[in-house]
Structure formats: structure tokens, C-alpha cells
Write a protein that holds these residues in place. Structure first.
Motif, mmCIF file in Angstrom:
data_model
loop_
_atom_site.group_PDB
_atom_site.id
_atom_site.type_symbol
_atom_site.label_atom_id
_atom_site.label_comp_id
_atom_site.label_asym_id
_atom_site.label_seq_id
_atom_site.Cartn_x
_atom_site.Cartn_y
_atom_site.Cartn_z
ATOM 1 N N ASP A 1 35.975 25.872 39.232
ATOM 2 C CA ASP A 1 34.659 26.320 39.655
ATOM 3 C C ASP A 1 33.596 25.498 38.912
ATOM 4 O O ASP A 1 33.902 24.763 37.978
ATOM 5 N N LEU B 1 44.786 30.032 36.042
ATOM 6 C CA LEU B 1 45.154 30.094 37.464
ATOM 7 C C LEU B 1 46.618 30.481 37.654
ATOM 8 O O LEU B 1 46.944 31.263 38.556
ATOM 9 N N LEU C 1 46.895 34.235 36.885
ATOM 10 C CA LEU C 1 46.312 35.028 37.972
ATOM 11 C C LEU C 1 47.247 35.074 39.171
ATOM 12 O O LEU C 1 47.430 36.125 39.793
ATOM 13 N N GLU C 2 47.855 33.951 39.484
ATOM 14 C CA GLU C 2 48.816 33.894 40.585
ATOM 15 C C GLU C 2 50.017 34.789 40.300
ATOM 16 O O GLU C 2 50.452 35.560 41.159
ATOM 17 N N SER D 1 49.082 38.375 40.746
ATOM 18 C CA SER D 1 48.444 38.636 42.044
ATOM 19 C C SER D 1 46.986 39.065 41.884
ATOM 20 O O SER D 1 46.524 40.015 42.515
ATOM 21 N N ILE D 2 46.270 38.331 41.052
ATOM 22 C CA ILE D 2 44.845 38.581 40.845
ATOM 23 C C ILE D 2 44.091 37.429 41.490
ATOM 24 O O ILE D 2 44.355 36.262 41.215
ATOM 25 N N ASP D 3 43.149 37.771 42.365
ATOM 26 C CA ASP D 3 42.379 36.746 43.057
ATOM 27 C C ASP D 3 41.462 36.007 42.084
ATOM 28 O O ASP D 3 40.852 36.616 41.210
ATOM 29 N N LYS D 4 41.342 34.724 42.259
ATOM 30 C CA LYS D 4 40.527 33.914 41.342
ATOM 31 C C LYS D 4 39.043 34.257 41.438
ATOM 32 O O LYS D 4 38.271 33.946 40.541
ATOM 33 N N SER D 5 38.630 34.954 42.487
ATOM 34 C CA SER D 5 37.237 35.402 42.600
ATOM 35 C C SER D 5 36.904 36.474 41.556
ATOM 36 O O SER D 5 35.734 36.796 41.349
ATOM 37 N N LYS D 6 37.918 37.007 40.907
ATOM 38 C CA LYS D 6 37.721 38.026 39.861
ATOM 39 C C LYS D 6 37.291 37.408 38.533
ATOM 40 O O LYS D 6 36.955 38.113 37.593
ATOM 41 N N SER E 1 39.501 44.437 37.522
ATOM 42 C CA SER E 1 40.924 44.198 37.312
ATOM 43 C C SER E 1 41.439 45.130 36.231
ATOM 44 O O SER E 1 40.694 45.537 35.340
#
Length: 182
Positions: A24, A51, A54-55, A58-63, A76
Motif C-alpha cells: 500500500d 501478508l 493475514l492469508e 484468512s484476514i483481508d488485507k483491507s483490515k 479483527s
């Protein structure tokens, strides 16, 4: 609580370019501000680890959100902490507030202990370099988990009063501290 470790030399220049391109704007700007290549690598390696974790969870990177000094996962159940020293970047994740710190064990001037150690800490350290770094990394990890910086107030934190975990490898020490209650 789980932690991940990455040697910054384990990624190729091509992989660093890919990580940078996926980053980002805040991470890119932070990375661009570094002058030394190894600092840029640590910055990108931390993002790479983030990253991957997060993968895995299962946490979206938008968090991902940033405050002054920390990466925060908004909405989260998980908390993260990142630390780096030398060629290593570490990331810890937990449902509790967490702090991680890594330091390379090296010679120091023990006079600095007066700035952040209380009498109990000094008795424990007793001019032992490994014990010094146990206290130092714990106070850093504790400060991260509690959202504060290490400062003179660190003298009020009694090393022996808290549960923590230490890992030693390649002349480095890692402290993991998990805040299980307020």
C-alpha cells in the motif's frame, strides 16, 4: 500466540520488487524514506510476513491500519507485533495484545541500565549480557503490547512480575510477551 521469522537475505531482488509493487502507499512511502538497502529490505520483509500471516489466518488485507508506530488490524480478533534486528524480521500474532522484540546480543555499556531498569532488574542482570538483553527485549515487547514506548517509565515495569518467553538463535534473543489481562 504464534510467531514467524524471516531472514531478509532469503528473498531475491525480484521478490522484493514484487512485494513493493503489492504494498500500500503508506508502506511504499515508509520504505522509500530509508536510505540503506537493508533497511528497505526489513521494511518490505515485514510487509511480506504480514501478508503471509493475514492469508494464513484468512484476514483481508483491507483490515490493515497504521497508527504512529504500529500496524493495527481493524475489526479483527487478532493483534500483531513486528520487530527486526540485523538480518531478521519477526511477526507475532495472538488474540491477546502481543509484543515481540528481537535484539542481536552484543557488548554494551551497562551504565545505560540506569535509564530503564529498577533495582530488581539490576539485581537480576548483575552485569550478565544475556540477562541484560532479556530485560531489554522484555521491556520493549511489554511496551508494544501495552501501546507505549520504552521510556523512563519502563523502570516501573518489574521484569520478574510477568510471564514471557525467550528464544535464542544465531546470537540473537527474541522476547514474546502476551498480555492476558488488563
Amino acid at each position: 500466540m504464534k510467531y514467524y521469522k524471516l531472514n531478509i537475505n532469503s528473498l531475491s531482488d525480484e521478490e522484493y520488487k514484487e512485494i513493493y509493487n503489492k504494498a500500500d502507499e503508506i508502506r511504499k512511502k515508509k520504505c522509500d524514506n530509508y536510505k540503506l538497502i537493508d533497511d528497505k529490505k526489513r521494511c518490505l520483509a515485514a510487509y511480506y510476513l504480514l501478508l503471509k500471516v493475514l492469508e494464513e489466518y484468512s484476514i483481508d488485507k483491507s483490515k490493515i491500519s497504521y497508527d504512529k508506530e504500529h500496524i493495527i488490524l481493524i475489526d479483527s480478533d487478532y493483534n500483531i507485533s513486528i520487530s527486526h534486528s540485523g538480518y531478521f524480521v519477526l511477526l507475532a500474532i495472538s488474540k491477546n495484545k502481543i509484543g515481540i522484540d528481537i535484539e542481536r546480543i552484543r557488548d554494551i555499556n551497562f551504565a545505560i541500565t540506569g535509564y530503564f531498569c529498577n533495582d530488581n532488574d539490576l539485581d537480576y542482570i548483575d552485569n550478565d549480557i544475556n540477562k541484560f538483553f532479556e530485560v531489554w527485549t522484555f521491556k520493549e515487547a511489554f511496551s508494544k503490547a501495552n501501546g507505549m514506548g520504552i521510556s523512563r517509565e519502563s523502570k516501573n515495569i518489574n521484569f520478574k512480575d510477568y510471564n514471557k518467553e525467550f528464544v535464542y538463535f544465531d546470537n540473537y534473543i527474541v522476547c514474546l510477551y502476551e498480555k492476558t489481562q488488563d
